[in-house]
Scaffold this motif. Sequence first.
Motif, short mmCIF file in Angstrom:
data_model
loop_
_atom_site.label_atom_id
_atom_site.label_comp_id
_atom_site.label_asym_id
_atom_site.label_seq_id
_atom_site.Cartn_x
_atom_site.Cartn_y
_atom_site.Cartn_z
N PHE A 1 9.28 -13.58 -17.66
CA PHE A 1 8.29 -14.07 -16.69
C PHE A 1 7.19 -13.03 -16.55
CE2 PHE A 1 9.81 -11.37 -13.16
CZ PHE A 1 11.07 -11.03 -13.62
N GLU A 2 6.17 -13.37 -15.76
CA GLU A 2 5.07 -12.41 -15.58
C GLU A 2 4.94 -12.05 -14.12
OE1 GLU A 2 1.36 -13.10 -18.00
OE2 GLU A 2 2.61 -14.73 -18.74
N GLN A 3 4.62 -10.79 -13.90
CA GLN A 3 4.44 -10.30 -12.53
C GLN A 3 3.03 -9.77 -12.32
OE1 GLN A 3 7.78 -7.47 -12.38
NE2 GLN A 3 8.57 -8.68 -10.68
N MET A 4 2.59 -9.81 -11.08
CA MET A 4 1.30 -9.22 -10.70
C MET A 4 1.64 -8.24 -9.57
SD MET A 4 -0.96 -12.76 -10.61
CE MET A 4 -0.10 -13.60 -9.27
N GLU A 5 1.60 -6.96 -9.89
CA GLU A 5 2.06 -5.98 -8.89
C GLU A 5 0.98 -4.96 -8.59
OE1 GLU A 5 6.62 -5.67 -8.67
OE2 GLU A 5 6.10 -4.83 -10.62
N MET A 6 1.02 -4.45 -7.37
CA MET A 6 0.08 -3.41 -6.97
C MET A 6 0.83 -2.40 -6.11
SD MET A 6 -2.06 -1.98 -4.56
CE MET A 6 -1.87 -3.06 -3.17
N GLN A 7 0.73 -1.13 -6.49
CA GLN A 7 1.34 -0.08 -5.67
C GLN A 7 0.20 0.68 -5.01
OE1 GLN A 7 3.81 -1.76 -8.03
NE2 GLN A 7 4.78 -0.44 -6.51
N PHE A 8 0.27 0.73 -3.68
CA PHE A 8 -0.78 1.41 -2.92
C PHE A 8 -0.22 2.75 -2.43
CE2 PHE A 8 -3.83 2.09 0.48
CZ PHE A 8 -5.00 1.72 -0.16
N PHE A 9 -0.83 3.85 -2.91
CA PHE A 9 -0.34 5.20 -2.59
C PHE A 9 -1.09 5.73 -1.37
CE2 PHE A 9 0.17 4.39 -7.10
CZ PHE A 9 1.50 4.75 -7.32
N CYS A 10 -0.33 6.17 -0.38
CA CYS A 10 -0.99 6.69 0.82
C CYS A 10 -0.22 7.89 1.38
CB CYS A 10 -1.10 5.59 1.88
SG CYS A 10 0.48 4.95 2.42
N LYS A 11 -0.84 8.53 2.35
CA LYS A 11 -0.22 9.69 2.99
C LYS A 11 0.98 9.23 3.81
CE LYS A 11 -1.64 13.37 5.94
NZ LYS A 11 -2.64 13.91 6.83
N PRO A 12 2.10 9.96 3.76
CA PRO A 12 3.24 9.55 4.58
C PRO A 12 2.79 9.36 6.03
CG PRO A 12 3.85 11.39 3.16
CD PRO A 12 2.38 11.18 2.97
N GLY A 13 3.20 8.28 6.61
CA GLY A 13 2.77 7.97 7.99
C GLY A 13 1.67 6.92 7.98
N ASP A 14 0.75 7.04 7.00
CA ASP A 14 -0.34 6.05 6.94
C ASP A 14 0.17 4.69 6.44
OD1 ASP A 14 -2.05 7.89 7.85
OD2 ASP A 14 -3.24 8.11 6.02
N ASP A 15 1.37 4.68 5.88
CA ASP A 15 1.97 3.41 5.46
C ASP A 15 2.09 2.45 6.64
OD1 ASP A 15 3.84 5.63 6.02
OD2 ASP A 15 5.32 4.02 6.08
N GLU A 16 2.21 3.01 7.85
CA GLU A 16 2.30 2.17 9.06
C GLU A 16 1.05 1.30 9.21
OE1 GLU A 16 4.80 2.08 11.25
OE2 GLU A 16 6.03 3.65 10.32
N LYS A 17 -0.06 1.86 8.71
CA LYS A 17 -1.33 1.14 8.82
C LYS A 17 -1.51 0.20 7.61
CE LYS A 17 -5.22 3.30 7.63
NZ LYS A 17 -6.00 4.53 7.63
N TRP A 18 -1.14 0.69 6.42
CA TRP A 18 -1.40 -0.08 5.20
C TRP A 18 -0.43 -1.24 5.01
CZ3 TRP A 18 -5.97 0.20 3.43
CH2 TRP A 18 -6.70 1.39 3.50
N PHE A 19 0.75 -1.12 5.55
CA PHE A 19 1.74 -2.20 5.37
C PHE A 19 1.26 -3.51 6.01
CE2 PHE A 19 6.11 -3.98 6.34
CZ PHE A 19 6.32 -4.44 5.05
N PRO A 20 0.85 -3.48 7.30
CA PRO A 20 0.30 -4.74 7.86
C PRO A 20 -1.00 -5.17 7.18
CG PRO A 20 0.28 -2.96 9.51
CD PRO A 20 1.01 -2.44 8.33
N TYR A 21 -1.80 -4.18 6.77
CA TYR A 21 -3.07 -4.52 6.10
C TYR A 21 -2.78 -5.33 4.85
CZ TYR A 21 -7.24 -3.98 3.18
OH TYR A 21 -8.31 -4.23 2.36
N TRP A 22 -1.85 -4.89 4.02
CA TRP A 22 -1.58 -5.59 2.76
C TRP A 22 -0.87 -6.92 2.96
CZ3 TRP A 22 -4.41 -5.59 -1.12
CH2 TRP A 22 -5.16 -4.46 -1.44
N ARG A 23 -0.10 -7.01 4.03
CA ARG A 23 0.52 -8.32 4.32
C ARG A 23 -0.59 -9.32 4.62
NH1 ARG A 23 4.17 -5.70 7.90
NH2 ARG A 23 3.46 -7.02 9.61
N GLU A 24 -1.52 -8.88 5.42
CA GLU A 24 -2.61 -9.78 5.82
C GLU A 24 -3.46 -10.15 4.58
OE1 GLU A 24 -6.45 -10.77 6.80
OE2 GLU A 24 -6.25 -8.59 6.66
#
Length: 451
Positions: free
Chosen positions: A199-222
């Motif tokens: 099968f085929e996948q479309m993936e994106m890994q977003f690298f951020c400063k530890p702690g900033d994931d709290e901000k990026w996780f909701p951002y990417w869900r949205e």
Amino acid sequence: MAKNKKKQTELDKIVSLCRRRGFIFQSSEIYGGLNGAYDYGPLGVQLKNNIRDLWWKEMTQMHDDIVGLDASILMASKVWEASGHIKNFSDPMVDCKECKSRFRADQIDLEAPCPVCGSKDSFTEPRDFNLMFQTHIGANSGSASEIYLRPETAQGIYVNFRNVVDSSRVQIPFGIAQIGKSFRNEITTKNFIFRSCEFEQMEMQFFCKPGDDEKWFPYWREQRMAFYEKMGIRMDHLRWHQHGPKELAFYAKDAYDIEYNFVEPMQWQELEGVHSRTDYDLTQHSKFCGKQQDYLDPVTHEKYIPYVVETSAGLTRNVLMALCDAYDEEVLTTEKGEDVRTVLHFHPNLAPVKVAVLPLVKKDGIAEMAKELEQSLREEFPTFYDQGGAIGRRYRRMDEIGTPYCVTVDYDTKEDNTVTLRFRDSMEQVRIPMSELVATIKESTKNYKRK
Ligand code: ATP
């Protein structure tokens, strides 16, 4: 007496349309078919490419903090040791001792008879079955040459993290996007292309400063949910499912799936995962390869292993979703009574054929004019020319493959350069100058809203 035919499910109807109209075929069909593998026909490959291109544009062109990558399918075995796939990437399986069928232990009732042969108490004890396909590289067949077909594209991104940082001008926070094939030796491959071995996948890994994931996780869900809205998918058919403690990988901080309400009998199933994966993968690779996979902030001079928020979607699963979302059987009342119109309501950006040009008659140069028009539209849109059969039947053939715009050319075209533009969903027809066709179709695509 006529045999009592099993009622076709919605999914059966879609599978049959896909085969009949050249969207998707079973792999190696002339040899009886290979389970879990599919071939994308002329319309299927175009639909898949359209979804792929929309995702790629959305993730790279529309996000200036994301760069692309195309890593190889074959990777060093150590990658999969580090990622935990060799040890953990397995499903508990049981075999039926009578008919030798194999099942995922979590998907059947182990107390019930075998669903294939009906034998009682015939299951083996559940045992782990690794989902990775193993093969050999090079001339030797010893364990040193053992490699795997990648079961996910993500690891290709992790192992290139330092390469991308060192060779591009990216600075954290940034993401790497990739589309490509993945392979899993899935045991339960029912539901058409939903779960296949290739099968085929479309993936994106977003690298951020530890702690900033709290901000990026909701951002990417949205962001990811908004993407499906742009794709024209019915939003009441999409929902979030947050992973409970039992589903969550031991290293993950949080994880949500986007689920889609596929047609009967599938209903709600995972379409994409958005995961907060901490620094797990880069830390593992640091340990296994012996080189720190860390990042030095050029401004603050802090050194750290970044945290990762990943968005992981199945491209081929998206194809099935697009087909299920578009499929419709409309009952029309005509002069001759009731009639059923099978139509795929694809968003015009997804439709494999966007504009069909149909001459009303073949003679007196009308067909030539229509062909010329079709050729002139090719630069702008994927087009199709069809002069065979009654116009009503030609429209229906286009409806069935989801062509949003049909243009007919007739005697009046010769006189005044006007054509009839027919809209798939409303079946409404308007007469417009040929010179306005491209602009009208573009405008209609921009404003497209499914009823
Ligand atoms: P599932 O629980 O359905 O097996 P998963 O949670 O293992 O999926 P991930 O490893 O998170 O899936 O993969 C990310 C995405 O890749 C999934 O959301 C799905 O869209 C797609 N995917 C995974 N396995 C398959 C498969 N065998 N066939 C088609 N698509 C797949």
